[in-house]
Enzyme design. Structure first.
Site, PDB file in Angstrom:
ATOM      1  CD  GLU A   1     -19.244  70.560  16.837  1.00  0.00           C
ATOM      2  OE1 GLU A   1     -19.139  69.779  17.965  1.00  0.00           O
ATOM      3  OE2 GLU A   1     -17.933  70.553  16.529  1.00  0.00           O
TER       4      GLU A   1
ATOM      5  CB  CYS B   1     -14.506  74.849   9.994  1.00  0.00           C
ATOM      6  SG  CYS B   1     -14.340  73.133  10.099  1.00  0.00           S
TER       7      CYS B   1
ATOM      8  CB  CYS C   1     -18.125  60.805  10.015  1.00  0.00           C
ATOM      9  SG  CYS C   1     -17.095  60.532   8.410  1.00  0.00           S
TER      10      CYS C   1
ATOM     11  CB  CYS D   1     -10.538  58.498  10.837  1.00  0.00           C
ATOM     12  SG  CYS D   1     -11.048  58.614   9.068  1.00  0.00           S
TER      13      CYS D   1
ATOM     14  CB  CYS E   1     -11.800  61.558  13.549  1.00  0.00           C
ATOM     15  SG  CYS E   1     -13.050  62.787  13.337  1.00  0.00           S
TER      16      CYS E   1
HETATM   17  N1  SAH Z   1     -13.986  63.916   6.837  1.00  0.00           N
HETATM   18  C1  SAH Z   1     -13.230  64.928   5.902  1.00  0.00           C
HETATM   19  C2  SAH Z   1     -13.524  66.300   6.705  1.00  0.00           C
HETATM   20  C3  SAH Z   1     -13.677  66.213   8.027  1.00  0.00           C
HETATM   21  S1  SAH Z   1     -12.158  66.255   9.054  1.00  0.00           S
HETATM   22  C4  SAH Z   1     -11.940  64.370   6.217  1.00  0.00           C
HETATM   23  O1  SAH Z   1     -11.570  63.378   6.873  1.00  0.00           O
HETATM   24  O2  SAH Z   1     -10.996  65.041   5.380  1.00  0.00           O
HETATM   25  C5  SAH Z   1     -11.257  67.386   8.724  1.00  0.00           C
HETATM   26  C6  SAH Z   1      -9.902  67.502   9.366  1.00  0.00           C
HETATM   27  O3  SAH Z   1      -9.502  67.293  10.729  1.00  0.00           O
HETATM   28  C7  SAH Z   1      -9.390  66.055   8.706  1.00  0.00           C
HETATM   29  O4  SAH Z   1      -7.877  66.294   8.329  1.00  0.00           O
HETATM   30  C8  SAH Z   1      -9.277  65.186   9.964  1.00  0.00           C
HETATM   31  O5  SAH Z   1      -8.464  63.992   9.718  1.00  0.00           O
HETATM   32  C9  SAH Z   1      -8.902  66.205  10.999  1.00  0.00           C
HETATM   33  N2  SAH Z   1      -9.253  65.844  12.347  1.00  0.00           N
HETATM   34  C10 SAH Z   1     -10.218  64.924  12.629  1.00  0.00           C
HETATM   35  N3  SAH Z   1     -10.131  64.766  13.910  1.00  0.00           N
HETATM   36  C11 SAH Z   1      -9.098  65.310  14.564  1.00  0.00           C
HETATM   37  C12 SAH Z   1      -8.368  65.492  15.943  1.00  0.00           C
HETATM   38  N4  SAH Z   1      -9.142  64.879  16.946  1.00  0.00           N
HETATM   39  N5  SAH Z   1      -7.440  66.379  15.932  1.00  0.00           N
HETATM   40  C13 SAH Z   1      -6.852  66.771  14.751  1.00  0.00           C
HETATM   41  N6  SAH Z   1      -7.249  66.572  13.666  1.00  0.00           N
HETATM   42  C14 SAH Z   1      -8.508  65.709  13.343  1.00  0.00           C
HETATM   43 FE1  SF4 Z   2     -14.905  61.143   9.009  1.00  0.00          FE
HETATM   44 FE2  SF4 Z   2     -12.650  60.260   9.266  1.00  0.00          FE
HETATM   45 FE3  SF4 Z   2     -13.165  62.670   8.449  1.00  0.00          FE
HETATM   46 FE4  SF4 Z   2     -13.748  61.966  10.967  1.00  0.00          FE
HETATM   47  S1  SF4 Z   2     -11.628  62.202  10.019  1.00  0.00           S
HETATM   48  S2  SF4 Z   2     -14.950  63.269   9.686  1.00  0.00           S
HETATM   49  S3  SF4 Z   2     -14.388  59.716  10.605  1.00  0.00           S
HETATM   50  S4  SF4 Z   2     -13.609  60.814   7.375  1.00  0.00           S
END
Ligand code: SAH
Ligand code: SF4
Length: 400
Positions: A123, A136, A143, A147, A150
């Protein structure tokens, strides 16, 4: 794909699949040296290569052309030779959704030369604001990390994107928005002014391709986005943080989300490998950070989990001495998650505390809620569609 649990109990999916370039590869994403080598392979004399690379670079990254035939200052023979061996292909738009707030989301297919592999999809989201337009972009299919809040983390991976596929996302956005240099606007402003690596994937686990892509996106003779307008977000891959800063000079964002190791271990399991104190040390040493170039700390607001005033207090204490800004992100729920977004008045209280302690603490306004908002969701929703529906979506994306 395999899943392994390392000695620290961190579930890491291993990216088994490697990229196989299509028979006729795209020149997008290659460095100038790599393009020169490719030209050498098709018989362009050494003495001409530098000039040809300059021409190609301009057509690709300033004008955004998609066909060698449009390169009017390149000889016809040369254009034919180029078209016989290479393409200027970017990822293919499979679906496009436009929110009523102007946010656009594209589902992109990544072509590959892999005979058996189903083409992967990622995406890319464009978020227009009054003073900027932020794109973005994704760095991996899925990934490697997991997390707990996520959605991307739940997806089966995994392939690293190539530099071309990362740069290609910016190019697709400019294509779809009509945002190349010929765009006529009253003030000549670009629509895509900022890029954030906050889509799918952990960019610091795809180091080389991400670095190469960022160098191309910020190259002054091409797409020319200032490094200050490019932000890489990481969940905290400590050993790669300084290196990325040194090699690209882009801005850094850290997905902090918790201020105690116990909770962060749960939300961001990578914390077991690189705990908060080590992560913050890496931030203190991030090259070029200053009050004018602050590190962003992302903090997702999870109801009853990390949103108390005690958390806010500890956050302020932890960040002492780091040029920081705090980005509070309302949690974006997805089907199957057990987390909820914090109540609005709690987010405000948290934000106010942090603000009074001297930190800019914008709450990221949820954008594009009407178009399957959460990261990773468009991909999953589209996967549920039948082949016919997918075809219809693709046709729609092609015609408007
Ligand atoms: N992997 C990297 C970048 C991609 S995620 C990282 O984790 O930083 C980009 C941001 O979106 C991160 O801060 C992540 O924690 C956040 N994020 C992921 N899932 C989310 C959700 N369901 N609601 C809000 N923020 C979310
Ligand atoms: Fe990967 Fe965690 Fe970033 Fe989601 S928030 S994209 S699982 S590193």
């Amino acid at each position: 794909m395999t899943q392994t649990t390392d000695a620290l109990g961190i579930l890491e999916k291993t990216a088994l699949e490697s990229y196989v370039p299509p028979a006729q590869p795209s020149l997008i994403g290659l460095s100038r040296e790599e393009i020169a080598d490719r030209l050498g392979e098709i018989g362009v004399p050494a003495g001409q290569r530098k000039m040809r690379v300059q021409q190609l670079w301009h057509w690709m990254y300033v004008r955004g052309v998609q066909d060698f035939a449009e390169m009017s200052n390149v000889s016809k023979d040369m254009r034919t030779a180029l078209a016989g061996h290479f393409t200027l292909a970017r990822p293919e738009v499979v679906a496009e959704q436009i929110s009523n707030d102007g946010t656009r989301k594209w589902l992109l297919r990544l072509p590959s030369g892999h005979a058996t592999e189903r083409a992967h999809e990622v995406e890319c989201v464009y978020i227009p604001e009054t003073d900027r337009g932020t794109l973005c972009v994704s760095s991996q299919v899925g990934c490697t990390l997991n997390c707990s809040f996520c959605h991307t983390g739940t997806q089966r991976l995994v392939r690293n994107l190539t530099a071309g596929e990362i740069v290609g996302q910016v190019m697709v956005a400019r294509d779809r928005l009509g945002d190349w240099v010929d765009r006529e606007t009253p003030n000549g402003n670009r629509l895509v002014t900022n890029v954030v690596l906050m889509g799918m994937g952990e960019p610091l686990y795809n180091f080389d391709a991400v670095r190469d892509a960022l160098l191309i996106i910020s190259d002054g003779e091409g797409i020319a986005l200032s490094r200050r307008r490019i932000t890489l977000s990481t969940s905290g891959v400590v050993p790669n943080i300084a290196r990325m800063g040194e090699e690209t000079g882009v801005m850094l964002a850290i997905s902090l989300h918790a201020v105690r190791d116990e909770l962060r271990n749960e939300l961001v399991p990578l914390n077991r490998k690189y705990p908060i104190a080590e992560l913050l040390d890496a931030c203190r040493n991030y090259p070029g950070s200053s009050n004018a170039r602050r590190i962003t700390f992302e903090y997702v607001m999870l109801k009853g989990v990390n949103d108390s005033l005690d958390d806010a207090k500890l956050l302020v204490k932890l960040l002492k001495g780091i040029p920081a800004k705090i980005n509070l992100i309302p949690f974006n729920p997805w089907p199957g998650t057990t987390y909820e977004c914090s109540d609005w008045d709690q987010i405000e209280k948290f934000s106010e505390y942090v603000f009074n302690a001297g930190y800019s603490s914008p709450v990221r306004t949820p954008r594009g809620r009407d178009i399957l908002a959460a990261c990773g969701q468009l991909k999953s929703e589209t996967e549920k569609l039948s082949a016919r529906e997918r075809q219809a979506l693709r046709a729609m994306a092609m015609t408007d």
